[in-house]
Design an enzyme around this catalytic site. Structure first.
Site, PDB file in Angstrom:
ATOM      1  N   GLY A  47       0.830  -1.203   0.000  1.00  0.00           N
ATOM      2  CA  GLY A  47       0.000   0.000   0.000  1.00  0.00           C
ATOM      3  C   GLY A  47       0.857   1.242   0.000  1.00  0.00           C
ATOM      4  O   GLY A  47       2.021   1.215   0.434  1.00  0.00           O
ATOM      5  N   GLN A  52       3.240   9.941   0.956  1.00  0.00           N
ATOM      6  CA  GLN A  52       4.501   9.190   0.977  1.00  0.00           C
ATOM      7  C   GLN A  52       5.373   9.460  -0.247  1.00  0.00           C
ATOM      8  O   GLN A  52       6.560   9.159  -0.236  1.00  0.00           O
ATOM      9  CB  GLN A  52       4.226   7.682   1.089  1.00  0.00           C
ATOM     10  CG  GLN A  52       3.649   7.288   2.428  1.00  0.00           C
ATOM     11  CD  GLN A  52       3.469   5.794   2.511  1.00  0.00           C
ATOM     12  OE1 GLN A  52       2.476   5.250   2.046  1.00  0.00           O
ATOM     13  NE2 GLN A  52       4.440   5.096   3.092  1.00  0.00           N
ATOM     14  N   CYS A  94       6.084  -0.041   7.490  1.00  0.00           N
ATOM     15  CA  CYS A  94       5.687   1.083   6.642  1.00  0.00           C
ATOM     16  C   CYS A  94       6.866   1.450   5.742  1.00  0.00           C
ATOM     17  O   CYS A  94       8.002   1.515   6.215  1.00  0.00           O
ATOM     18  CB  CYS A  94       5.316   2.272   7.528  1.00  0.00           C
ATOM     19  SG  CYS A  94       4.920   3.763   6.597  1.00  0.00           S
ATOM     20  N   LEU A  95       6.583   1.691   4.466  1.00  0.00           N
ATOM     21  CA  LEU A  95       7.664   2.045   3.527  1.00  0.00           C
ATOM     22  C   LEU A  95       8.343   3.350   3.928  1.00  0.00           C
ATOM     23  O   LEU A  95       9.484   3.588   3.567  1.00  0.00           O
ATOM     24  CB  LEU A  95       7.106   2.169   2.100  1.00  0.00           C
ATOM     25  CG  LEU A  95       6.612   0.868   1.455  1.00  0.00           C
ATOM     26  CD1 LEU A  95       5.973   1.163   0.104  1.00  0.00           C
ATOM     27  CD2 LEU A  95       7.734  -0.136   1.306  1.00  0.00           C
ATOM     28  N   HIS A 136      -4.154   1.708   7.700  1.00  0.00           N
ATOM     29  CA  HIS A 136      -2.783   2.216   7.708  1.00  0.00           C
ATOM     30  C   HIS A 136      -2.623   3.351   6.686  1.00  0.00           C
ATOM     31  O   HIS A 136      -2.078   4.413   7.004  1.00  0.00           O
ATOM     32  CB  HIS A 136      -1.818   1.061   7.400  1.00  0.00           C
ATOM     33  CG  HIS A 136      -0.380   1.455   7.333  1.00  0.00           C
ATOM     34  ND1 HIS A 136       0.555   1.035   8.245  1.00  0.00           N
ATOM     35  CD2 HIS A 136       0.298   2.262   6.462  1.00  0.00           C
ATOM     36  CE1 HIS A 136       1.740   1.562   7.943  1.00  0.00           C
ATOM     37  NE2 HIS A 136       1.609   2.307   6.859  1.00  0.00           N
ATOM     38  N   GLU A 137      -3.117   3.123   5.467  1.00  0.00           N
ATOM     39  CA  GLU A 137      -2.941   4.134   4.410  1.00  0.00           C
ATOM     40  C   GLU A 137      -3.786   5.379   4.686  1.00  0.00           C
ATOM     41  O   GLU A 137      -3.351   6.497   4.431  1.00  0.00           O
ATOM     42  CB  GLU A 137      -3.271   3.550   3.032  1.00  0.00           C
ATOM     43  CG  GLU A 137      -2.409   2.366   2.600  1.00  0.00           C
ATOM     44  CD  GLU A 137      -0.910   2.559   2.807  1.00  0.00           C
ATOM     45  OE1 GLU A 137      -0.427   3.706   2.746  1.00  0.00           O
ATOM     46  OE2 GLU A 137      -0.213   1.554   3.057  1.00  0.00           O
ATOM     47  N   HIS A 140      -2.137   7.763   6.941  1.00  0.00           N
ATOM     48  CA  HIS A 140      -1.153   8.637   6.280  1.00  0.00           C
ATOM     49  C   HIS A 140      -1.822   9.924   5.795  1.00  0.00           C
ATOM     50  O   HIS A 140      -1.204  10.986   5.784  1.00  0.00           O
ATOM     51  CB  HIS A 140      -0.510   7.933   5.086  1.00  0.00           C
ATOM     52  CG  HIS A 140       0.632   7.029   5.451  1.00  0.00           C
ATOM     53  ND1 HIS A 140       1.744   7.467   6.140  1.00  0.00           N
ATOM     54  CD2 HIS A 140       0.852   5.710   5.206  1.00  0.00           C
ATOM     55  CE1 HIS A 140       2.585   6.450   6.304  1.00  0.00           C
ATOM     56  NE2 HIS A 140       2.061   5.374   5.759  1.00  0.00           N
TER      57      HIS A 140
HETATM   58 NI    NI Z   1       2.892   3.465   5.732  1.00  0.00          NI
END
Ligand code: NI
Length: 174
Positions: A47, A52, A94-95, A136-137, A140
């Site tokens: 995701g 991000q 998380c990226l 989660h997304e 953000h």
């Molecule tokens: Ni994340």
């Protein structure tokens, strides 16, 4: 399509509430969606939210096909959680916070409403990993990262450890 640079914590753009998308029929937005999907696949991740890649807009993409082939790539514009129930604890990464895995609580099931990339209203009912990834997304988009889902004691500890590791990596010229 192009892979965009993934912003990592503590980048400012990750801490701001993102702005709603006003026009879906927009070349720049469609390009952004394609780039986000490519960036997510390249990472690889399941995701990605627009902040991000440095764009403070309410837009997320998800691809859980590596875990569940039945679920297609999901693009959601201005997503909103309209129902949530249950509570489940699980590990998440998380990226934007590389090499950090923490245990967080999430709703077990959610119903999310938003627009698809054609601007059509869409609703997703999810449980399991998809429910977790959606929450989660969407976090953000509200300027929240994994750390914000921990209690204050744990948050300070985990954040400090992460920032220390980051400094070490920077010193090595990594
Ligand atoms: Ni994340």
């Amino acid at each position: 399509m192009a892979v965009r640079e993934i912003r990592t914590f503590p980048a400012d753009v990750l801490k701001h509430k993102a702005k709603p998308v006003k026009t879906v029929d927009d070349e720049g937005l469609q390009q952004l969606i394609d780039d986000m999907i490519e960036t997510m696949h390249d990472a690889p991740g399941i995701g990605l939210a627009a902040p991000q890649v440095g764009v403070s807009k309410r837009l997320i993409v998800l691809d859980l096909s590596s875990k569940d082939a039945e679920i297609p790539v999901i693009v959601l514009i201005n997503p909103e959680i309209v129902e949530a129930d249950g509570l489940i604890e699980s590990e998440e990464g998380c990226l934007s916070i590389p090499e950090c895995v923490v245990t967080v609580n999430r709703a077990e099931r959610v119903k999310v409403r938003g627009l698809d990339r054609e601007g059509k209203e869409t609703e997703i009912e999810a449980d399991g990993l998809l429910a977790r990834a959606l929450q989660h997304e969407i976090d953000h988009l509200d300027g929240l990262v994994l750390f914000d889902r921990l209690n204050s004691v744990k948050r300070e500890f985990v954040k400090k450890r992460y920032l220390k590791a980051l400094k070490r990596a920077e010193r090595k010229g990594d």
